[in-house]
Design an enzyme around this catalytic site. Sequence first.
Site, mmCIF file in Angstrom:
data_model
loop_
_atom_site.group_PDB
_atom_site.id
_atom_site.type_symbol
_atom_site.label_atom_id
_atom_site.label_comp_id
_atom_site.label_asym_id
_atom_site.label_seq_id
_atom_site.Cartn_x
_atom_site.Cartn_y
_atom_site.Cartn_z
ATOM 1 N N ASN A 217 0.815 -1.206 0.000
ATOM 2 C CA ASN A 217 0.000 0.000 0.000
ATOM 3 C C ASN A 217 0.853 1.262 0.000
ATOM 4 O OD1 ASN A 217 -2.733 1.415 0.724
ATOM 5 N ND2 ASN A 217 -1.298 2.173 2.258
ATOM 6 N N GLU A 218 0.610 2.130 -0.961
ATOM 7 C CA GLU A 218 1.098 3.516 -0.970
ATOM 8 C C GLU A 218 2.592 3.676 -0.752
ATOM 9 O OE1 GLU A 218 -1.029 6.216 1.527
ATOM 10 O OE2 GLU A 218 -2.928 5.955 0.484
ATOM 11 N N ASN B 264 -5.709 4.743 -4.405
ATOM 12 C CA ASN B 264 -6.257 5.463 -3.262
ATOM 13 C C ASN B 264 -6.463 6.914 -3.680
ATOM 14 O OD1 ASN B 264 -5.804 3.031 -1.985
ATOM 15 N ND2 ASN B 264 -4.043 3.744 -0.803
ATOM 16 N N TYR C 63 -9.021 15.653 0.199
ATOM 17 C CA TYR C 63 -7.680 16.253 0.121
ATOM 18 C C TYR C 63 -7.561 17.018 -1.193
ATOM 19 C CZ TYR C 63 -6.563 13.111 3.989
ATOM 20 O OH TYR C 63 -6.553 12.444 5.198
ATOM 21 N N TRP D 189 -12.743 4.209 2.525
ATOM 22 C CA TRP D 189 -11.859 4.323 3.683
ATOM 23 C C TRP D 189 -12.585 5.142 4.739
ATOM 24 C CZ3 TRP D 189 -7.497 1.825 4.856
ATOM 25 C CH2 TRP D 189 -6.862 2.200 6.045
ATOM 26 N N LYS E 262 -12.390 8.846 9.561
ATOM 27 C CA LYS E 262 -13.066 8.614 8.276
ATOM 28 C C LYS E 262 -14.021 7.426 8.319
ATOM 29 C CE LYS E 262 -9.420 10.555 5.306
ATOM 30 N NZ LYS E 262 -8.375 10.767 6.333
#
Length: 678
Positions: A415-416, A467, A473, A552, A573
Amino acid sequence: MKPFALILGLALLALPAAASEQRSLNANWLFIKADVPAARQVDFHANSWQPVDLPHTFNAGDANQGGDKSRGEPEGVYYRGPAWYRHQLTLTPEAGKHYILQFDGAALTTDVYVNGESIGRHEGGYARFRFDITQALKAGDNLIAVRVDNSRAPQIAPLTGDFNIFGGLYRNVSLITTGGVHIDLMDHGGPGVYVTTRTISTAKADIAARVLLRNETAKTAKVQVRTRIVDADGKTVATATTSRTLAPASRETVEQALKVSRPRLWAGRKDPYLYTVVVDAGDDSVTVPLGIRTVTVTRDKGFLLNGQPYAAYGANMQQPVRKGRGTAVSDADIDEDMTLMNEMGVTALRLAHMQHPQRVYDDADRMGILITTEAPLVDEISAGQAFQDNAVQQMRELIAQNYNHPSVALWGLGNEIRHLEPDPNPVLAALQSTAKEMDPSRLTVYAHCCLADDDAVANHSDVTSYNRYFGWYGNSFADMGKWADELHAKYPDRIFGVSEYGAGASILHQEDPPKAVIPQAYWHPEQYQALYHEANWNILKSRPYLWSNFIWVAIDFPSFRRNEGDRPAINDKGLITEDRKTKKDAYYWYQANWAEKRMIHITSPRDTNKRVRHVTVKVYSNMDEVRLSLNGHPLGAKPVTDHIATWDIDLRDGENVIEAFAGKDLHDRVTWVYAGAQ
């Protein structure tokens, strides 16, 4: 590009029965949150230590501790360091028996000693692991001493993440007793049995069973392996028998083929049908469920289950955590979380960002909820072979322990990854090759963010997810659809989905209608989260080329990095509050869209003190129409359009009761107070 196809017949992890016995060691431990190397010794006195039962984490009390922005503390601080546990085990070892110490999970490094002797070390915080302690045992009292350390270690994933790394023996510990000839327990913590469906037709399903055998004795042993498939009514529908001679101190694999006539498929939420596979090897036995199904992911139609379109949507589940107990949760806690998701109507869940407790997978099998589950490669890597080796080890554990779950649809590589120095590509390549080697029947996926959409790190897995937080954001809600369409047009052969999208919300913050929100600030009105999800889901559901869509996140959870919303150290969230007592409005939005059960919900029930007289009543429902009344006066029925019905009303001074009705028995009620212009 041809569609990727998976044909899966999968079985639930179970421990050996019959000759093998499992004994819980959860009770009566002594604990200290400090590094006490002498604690490994039998003659060490731990009288002043804290008595605890397992599961236990030493971060239960500081998980929600956040930083103070006014003092320049952007992140919270919680204990990351060593701790020791001691347990007295009384038994008389039997000749010819082997004794396996099993840890269902301990973070992040674990060193185990029995009667002062070093037994082994495990690096990784989320998988089951085992040690053979036979040679260290003696008749009578035996000391088990365990050092656990959740400090950041440069060779162990994850190095960091938007979550807390809870330390301790936070899952069950047990002792398994087995004979000298048995089904292998030392296969990366797995059951030693792999069951796969090779082909499926209306007439039959071809099932392959792979059984790992181990002869721990000094003599040659002849073993008969008998595998049976039993349907839900208890009828044996397929059998295979194989005889094998095992050399002394050897490990061998037995491959068997079985056929199930007129198979009943595991069909997700509609019909999560499970067979049972029973493997008998000598005096040993393993019993695992079997789900028979096909999964296909295509670039145009997305996810297919048993050859039919099956929209894969749901939420991300972070590690199960409870305030005051951290990750030391019970099966009942996990069942509650999974029931909340099941009642919302999810067809799939993404388990972030590491291996979850086995109970999560068990519940998903039973409920018919598809799962993606991933190795704990998050945000960054360390240079060097040691880190890569540890990541591969954790991937092997993830697959060996969860291969047999019918709910598991794809393996996640990570992930990320946010930086290209040190180069993460060799690590991702190693994880991809490991996953395909251990399980060529399943696809892999990677959750990409923070680098270019077409960066090489996003191209190792079979399919890709992104994502994306448009409208939270930065950017606007509409940018989600614009981004997806442009990427699909640029790379028409790429199979991709959305692995994360979401917005923060506090049930203490009410503003209807909400103004624009600054995510890093303290004001996170619940109504903004609801508008975010209304807009984003309508965009995502209209794009069938997206193979999955995951919110999320399901439930608010501790994160030391967070200092926003109504309190620090919480990622808010979630669609549900951390204490599980309140479902936010956005939860009901998805329930209206997804759930089979009829429902109705008036939004903004917590915005009780209204600031203006003229307000809009918004109702979520999966019914055709909703009726409304204000202070007992009917306002008529409205059609439900895209799961929403609205009325503009004028409140009287003081208390106002708004009630919504649908069908013969659905009803919801809120009370709003208007105190005049203020």
